[in-house]
Structure formats: structure tokens, C-alpha cells
Scaffold this active site. Structure first.
Site, PDB file in Angstrom:
ATOM      1  N   ASP A  28       0.840  -1.066  -0.154  1.00 12.92           N
ATOM      2  CA  ASP A  28       0.262  -0.092   0.043  1.00 12.92           C
ATOM      3  C   ASP A  28       0.843   1.204   0.113  1.00 12.92           C
ATOM      4  OD1 ASP A  28      -2.396   1.563   0.054  1.00 12.92           O
ATOM      5  OD2 ASP A  28      -2.873   1.076   2.202  1.00 12.92           O
ATOM      6  N   ASN A  76     -10.416  -2.927  -6.507  1.00 12.53           N
ATOM      7  CA  ASN A  76      -9.726  -1.803  -7.338  1.00 12.53           C
ATOM      8  C   ASN A  76     -10.084  -1.645  -8.525  1.00 12.53           C
ATOM      9  OD1 ASN A  76      -6.487  -2.844  -6.091  1.00 12.53           O
ATOM     10  ND2 ASN A  76      -7.654  -1.349  -5.389  1.00 12.53           N
TER      11      ASN A  76
HETATM   12  C1  FPP Z   1      -1.741   0.222  -3.277  1.00 18.31           C
HETATM   13  O1  FPP Z   1      -1.554   1.596  -3.374  1.00 18.31           O
HETATM   14  C2  FPP Z   1      -1.387  -0.596  -4.583  1.00 18.31           C
HETATM   15  C3  FPP Z   1      -2.149  -0.974  -5.482  1.00 18.31           C
HETATM   16  C4  FPP Z   1      -3.496  -0.830  -5.445  1.00 18.31           C
HETATM   17  C5  FPP Z   1      -1.220  -1.748  -6.693  1.00 18.31           C
HETATM   18  C6  FPP Z   1      -0.454  -2.617  -6.380  1.00 18.31           C
HETATM   19  C7  FPP Z   1       0.785  -2.566  -7.548  1.00 18.31           C
HETATM   20  C8  FPP Z   1       2.110  -2.384  -7.068  1.00 18.31           C
HETATM   21  C9  FPP Z   1       2.923  -2.800  -6.042  1.00 18.31           C
HETATM   22  C10 FPP Z   1       2.822  -2.396  -8.447  1.00 18.31           C
HETATM   23  C11 FPP Z   1       2.470  -3.372  -9.661  1.00 18.31           C
HETATM   24  C12 FPP Z   1       2.711  -4.851  -9.192  1.00 18.31           C
HETATM   25  C13 FPP Z   1       2.937  -5.747 -10.138  1.00 18.31           C
HETATM   26  C14 FPP Z   1       3.226  -7.318  -9.656  1.00 18.31           C
HETATM   27  C15 FPP Z   1       3.448  -5.314 -11.307  1.00 18.31           C
HETATM   28  P1  FPP Z   1      -2.391   2.542  -3.697  1.00 18.31           P
HETATM   29  O2  FPP Z   1      -2.482   3.116  -4.981  1.00 18.31           O
HETATM   30  O3  FPP Z   1      -3.568   2.220  -2.868  1.00 18.31           O
HETATM   31  O4  FPP Z   1      -1.586   3.878  -2.776  1.00 18.31           O
HETATM   32  P2  FPP Z   1      -2.443   4.958  -1.794  1.00 18.31           P
HETATM   33  O5  FPP Z   1      -3.190   4.418  -0.835  1.00 18.31           O
HETATM   34  O6  FPP Z   1      -1.194   5.556  -1.150  1.00 18.31           O
HETATM   35  O7  FPP Z   1      -3.226   5.638  -2.685  1.00 18.31           O
END
Ligand code: FPP
Length: 254
Positions: A28, A76
Site C-alpha cells: 500500500d 480496485n
Molecule cells: C496500493 O497503493 C497499490 C495497488 C493497488 C497496486 C499494487 C501494485 C504494485 C505494487 C505495482 C505493480 C505490481 C506488479 C506485480 C506489477 P495505492 O494506489 O492504494 O496507494 P495509496 O493508498 O497511497 O493511494
């Protein structure tokens, strides 16, 4: 890369049999990482993918049995379409780029979650990577994409109900093991340790059944900033905890 002799400094005095075998991670904070730098959210995800690479390599080097990463939840899909499209293409590109490393380190690649909604190009790379790595003998790298735990449990319940309806399963014979074997994670060990980045103290619909007894370690660090050192700290902290699984733990003199 699994090397029985690799022990980082922070874990030098931690007995190896006290290390977790299966680590699960809620990655996250990509958006916050980007926002803090005045960058678009997708830059956070791009850097997040670099962190996936580093953490996977380190877990493999440590000789863990499995690493499971929550990459995209069934919730998501509520994000803006351009962010979803970027994440799906990042997933595809990640697999194309990382497949040689997956093979070099003898990782077994697996996924959790439903395939519907995931673009065909990404699914083709998923299938290619699963097939290419099926006979590997090192750590299992499992990506949860379009995954939601409640939905997974409901799907499992439906499958069991259908088998019962068709006379292939006696409802009275359903046990915890029967249900576990109908989940996406059938045959996998339960996670011992859950790591969550960016400070939130929740499970977010991730492996609810499987993490009944997982130890939880949360860091304020945002996912793109995560390092090997954080992983070592989490493992060190895990090793200090007494896991009692509802029992009384080690006998005392009391
Ligand atoms: C949460 O951060 C992250 C995600 C919903 C996506 C996770 C993806 C990755 C770590 C990169 C890609 C992974 C692979 C395997 C290619 P958020 O966007 O919810 O962050 P925030 O809470 O700060 O908005």
C-alpha cells in the site's frame, strides 16, 4: 537464488526455524508516494513494481517457501479507468521482463483471483509464466490479482454446494480441510506473516480464511520505499512472537 547460507546481519542471531515460511504482503501507499512528490499516481505504481522485484529477490535469497503479494483487489476496479489500464499493462510488462529472473531463481509462479476483466495480453503472460515455472523448485511467488477473499470463500461454498447437489459430496463430511481445498489457495501453506505498508491497520479482504493465525507487521513506510531492511525487521519481529494457535503455548511452571 535460495541459498541456505545467506543470513543478513539483522537476522544473524535469529534461529532459522523461527523465520516465517510464507510471507504475504499488502503493498500500500503507491499513490501517496507519488502525491508527495507531485507525480501522477501511475509513477507510484511504476516504482512499486521495482519494489516488487527487490522484495521478491530478497525473499528468494532468504530461502522462504512462499511470497504472496496483493497486487490488485476485486475492489480496485472502482479506480479511474486509466489507472486500471496502467496497472494491467504494468502487470503484463512485469511478467515479460521478470520471467527470465523467475526462471534463473527457480521460482514457481502462481496467481490468486478471478481471470475475468483482466486483459487477454496479461492473461497470456500469466499462463506462459505459470507453465514455464511449473517444474521449478524454489520459492513460490504468488500474485493476487482481481482477488477478494470473501468472493473466494463464496465461490468455494458454491462449488461444494454443487458437488453436494450432484451427490458427489456428503454435506455431513464437510470439514475445514474440505473448504480449504476448494479455495484458490488449495495446496498452499497458510501465510505465517502479513506485512502491510503505509500504516493502515486492516486486512482489506485479503486471505481472510488463510490468515486466521498470521502474525501482522505494519510499517508506515510507503510501498515504493520498502527495502530489504524492512523485510528483515519484520522477520525479526515475527520470530520474537509466541504463536499459540489458540492454545497455551510453551508449558510454564505455573
Ligand atoms: C496500493 O497503493 C497499490 C495497488 C493497488 C497496486 C499494487 C501494485 C504494485 C505494487 C505495482 C505493480 C505490481 C506488479 C506485480 C506489477 P495505492 O494506489 O492504494 O496507494 P495509496 O493508498 O497511497 O493511494
Amino acid at each position: 537464488m535460495a541459498n541456505a547460507l545467506y543470513i543478513p546481519e539483522l537476522l544473524a542471531d535469529v534461529p532459522r526455524d523461527a523465520w516465517p515460511r510464507h510471507v504475504a504482503i499488502i503493498m500500500d501507499g503507491n499513490g501517496r508516494w507519488a502525491g508527495a512528490r507531485g507525480l501522477p499516481r501511475i509513477e507510484g505504481h511504476r516504482r512499486g513494481a521495482d519494489a516488487v522485484r527487490h522484495v521478491t529477490e530478497e525473499c528468494s535469497r532468504l530461502g522462504l517457501a512462499q511470497l504472496t503479494l496483493f497486487a490488485f483487489s476485486s475492489e480496485n476496479w472502482r479506480r479511474p479507468p486509466d489507472e486500471i489500464a496502467f496497472l494491467m499493462d504494468l502487470y503484463r510488462r512485469y511478467l515479460v521482463k521478470e520471467r527470465p529472473t523467475i526462471m534463473k531463481n527457480s521460482l514457481r509462479f502462481r496467481t490468486l483471483g478471478r481471470r475475468d476483466g483482466i486483459p487477454a495480453g496479461a492473461l497470456a503472460e500469466v499462463d506462459r509464466t505459470i507453465a514455464a515455472s511449473a517444474a521449478n523448485t524454489g520459492m513460490t511467488l504468488c500474485l493476487a490479482v482481481n482477488y477478494g477473499s470473501r468472493r473466494e470463500i463464496a465461490d468455494a461454498a458454491r462449488r461444494l454446494a454443487e458437488r453436494a447437489r450432484d451427490g458427489r459430496l456428503d454435506p455431513a463430511a464437510i470439514t475445514e480441510e474440505t473448504l480449504a481445498s476448494a479455495l484458490d489457495t488449495a495446496g498452499m501453506p497458510d501465510p505465517d506473516l502479513l506485512i502491510r505498508t503505509a500504516g493502515e491497520m486492516r486486512l482489506s479482504n485479503f486471505l481472510l480464511w488463510q490468515m486466521s493465525y498470521a502474525e501482522i507487521w505494519v510499517t508506515e513506510t510507503l510501498w515504493p520505499d520498502i527495502t530489504e531492511q524492512h523485510l528483515h525487521e519484520a522477520i525479526r519481529d515475527f520470530a520474537r512472537r509466541e504463536r499459540r494457535f489458540g492454545g497455551l503455548g510453551a508449558p510454564t511452571n505455573k
